[in-house]
Design an enzyme around this catalytic site. Structure first.
Site, PDB file in Angstrom:
ATOM      1  N   SER A 101       0.842  -1.194   0.000  1.00  0.00           N
ATOM      2  CA  SER A 101       0.000   0.000   0.000  1.00  0.00           C
ATOM      3  C   SER A 101       0.876   1.242   0.000  1.00  0.00           C
ATOM      4  CB  SER A 101      -0.899   0.010   1.245  1.00  0.00           C
ATOM      5  OG  SER A 101      -0.108   0.151   2.422  1.00  0.00           O
ATOM      6  N   LYS A 102       0.228   2.400  -0.034  1.00  0.00           N
ATOM      7  CA  LYS A 102       0.973   3.667  -0.083  1.00  0.00           C
ATOM      8  C   LYS A 102       1.810   3.881   1.170  1.00  0.00           C
ATOM      9  CE  LYS A 102      -1.203   6.632  -3.448  1.00  0.00           C
ATOM     10  NZ  LYS A 102      -1.587   8.021  -3.743  1.00  0.00           N
ATOM     11  N   ARG A 103       1.404   3.292   2.261  1.00  0.00           N
ATOM     12  CA  ARG A 103       2.180   3.496   3.496  1.00  0.00           C
ATOM     13  C   ARG A 103       3.550   2.819   3.404  1.00  0.00           C
ATOM     14  NH1 ARG A 103       2.039  -0.807   7.162  1.00  0.00           N
ATOM     15  NH2 ARG A 103       0.631  -2.485   6.603  1.00  0.00           N
TER      16      ARG A 103
ATOM     17  N   GLY B  40       5.326   3.196   0.786  1.00  0.00           N
ATOM     18  CA  GLY B  40       6.067   4.009  -0.180  1.00  0.00           C
ATOM     19  C   GLY B  40       5.725   3.678  -1.612  1.00  0.00           C
TER      20      GLY B  40
END
Length: 468
Positions: A238-240, A242
């Site tokens: 996911s975006k968390r 990076g």
């Protein structure tokens, strides 16, 4: 052997991300390796979430990566009539039936099954009612009631599903739109898809799709279900972690061939080789070499791969990719291509992204250098001024070659009683404004005699103005 045809069917409900791009890449490489065809289609039947901006974004991302397609893009929203024709055929052949069960009733039955510890499935209420089409009626396929549904996965071998686990699922909703399971099969049949390479989250979809193939009397394609890409911590990417969209990587200064190299190595390998050109990937890729263990995204490794390809790329290729970053601040028309290529050569081993390279090239493209305050205070001193004056005079006739410049500056330091480092840093500040830069002799050679002398004279003026 029949021509191999693969496909990539993104849903335009969001931007193209790493996982989807890797799936597209594996399909593209497999097709290119076998001199086959790669088909692109957009599964846009989700009218509420599908948006034109995502279509544009996905196409742009694929083009930037160099994943060209031989057919398409096809849009499912433009093929509704085709799905209805196949659905009608199954109904007429007695392989599908209309169901009038209200949604609320189905939900209540599902709830009770779950409460009783049962797997929720349709109870065939309408299977033998012989209903025709009508308002509020969905079309369901007649799934086999006994036996097994079996297929040979190219990566995992034989996969078996008990037939009783699959219910009479809907293929055409009451509003006339096809379900995912039905549309994807009709698309793959009519587009001649021979190999379906997709994430292993689709394994559970395969038995339903095989039932449709069987009902239509069509040989199904070969399936290969590849492991998902996980975050560094082993959880869903996911975006968390990076992870960005593909176009965000473009904007962050990644090279398309570097991203392709990194994506290919997420779960696939060829011996100990780490770095691959696109041509090498096409030559060596085989879907059977994909590892069954989930790959983990490593942003540091991606940066290292990008740095490798920046360092080892042709300068003209780098210039074309750097232009969007440089053009944000400078009019490049005022510089010759040769000048820009020489400037790139001095920085390409120092940066991990094109953004960093563009920043490093800053001093080559500005008229007036802005000095780092601490560096200027430390190195642009009245004591160094006579040395800089001497350099300005000597540079008028000095040959701008590394060995000549090195000997000259060593002799200069000895003659004036300075450390070579102090003279070099003073000139570095004068030419770049920074205390860290590419090699000083490289900079002088690229800037040229006239610009180098001009900047050192500006530094002398700075010393004079700030010494009183």
């Amino acid at each position: 052997m029949a021509e191999i045809v693969t496909r990539f069917p993104p849903s335009p409900t969001g931007h193209l991300h790493l996982g989807g791009a890797r799936t597209a890449l594996f399909n593209w490489l497999y097709a290119r390796h076998h001199q086959g065809k790669f088909v692109l289609r957009l599964e846009d039947t989700d009218r509420e979430r599908s948006k034109e901006e995502y279509v544009v974004s996905i196409l742009e991302a694929l083009k930037w990566l160099g994943l060209d397609w031989d057919e398409g893009p096809y849009f499912q929203s433009q093929r509704i009539g085709l799905y209805k024709q196949y659905a009608q055929r199954l109904f007429e052949e007695g392989k599908a039936y209309y169901c009038e069960c209200p949604k609320e009733v189905l939900e209540e039955k599902k709830k009770k099954m779950l409460e009783n510890g049962q797997k929720p499935k349709y109870d065939k209420t309408c299977r033998n009612k012989n209903l025709g089409p009508g308002e509020g009626r969905a079309l369901r396929i007649k799934a086999p009631e006994f036996g097994e549904i079996v297929f040979e996965d190219l990566l995992r071998g034989k996969i078996v599903f008990p037939a009783e686990e699959v219910d009479d699922f809907v293929i055409l909703r009451s509003d006339g739109t096809p379900t995912y399971q039905f549309a994807v099969v009709i698309d793959d049949i009519t587009m001649g898809i021979t190999h379906v390479i997709r994430g292993d989250d689709h394994i559970s979809n395969t038995p339903k799709q095989l039932i449709i193939y069987e009902a239509l009397g069509v040989e199904p394609p070969k399936f290969a279900h590849i492991p998902m890409v996980l975050g560094p911590d082993g959880t869903k990417l996911s975006k968390r972690h990076g992870a960005k969209s593909i176009l965000e990587y473009k904007e962050a200064g990644f090279l398309p061939n570097a991203l392709i190299n990194y994506l290919a190595r997420l779960g696939w390998g060829f011996g100990d080789q780490e770095y691959f050109t696109v041509e090498e990937l096409i030559e060596k890729f085989d879907i059977k070499d994909v590892n069954l263990s989930p790959a983990r995204f490593d942003p540091d490794k991606l940066l290292a791969v990008n740095a490798y390809w920046i360092k080892n790329s042709d300068n003209r290729f780098l210039l074309e990719n750097l232009k969007p970053f440089l053009s944000k601040k400078y009019s490049l028309d005022q510089f010759s291509e040769e000048y820009l290529l020489e400037a790139i050569e001095t920085v390409k081993t120092r940066g991990k992204t094109l953004v960093e390279l563009a920043e490093m090239m800053d001093f080559y493209l500005i008229e007036e250098v802005i000095y780092d305050p601490n560096g200027a205070k430390k190195f642009l001193t009245p004591q160094i001024a006579p040395v800089l004056e001497k350099v300005c005079e000597d540079l008028k006739t000095l040959t701008l070659e590394d060995k000549v410049l090195e000997d000259y500056f060593r002799n200069l330091a000895e003659t004036h009683g300075f450390k070579l480092k102090d003279i070099a840093q003073a000139i570095r500040i004068a030419l770049t404004g920074k205390t860290v830069s590419p090699g000083l002799f490289e900079i002088i050679r690229v800037l040229g005699r006239e610009k180098t002398i001009y900047r050192i004279k500006k530094a002398l003026a700075y010393i004079f103005e700030n010494s009183f």
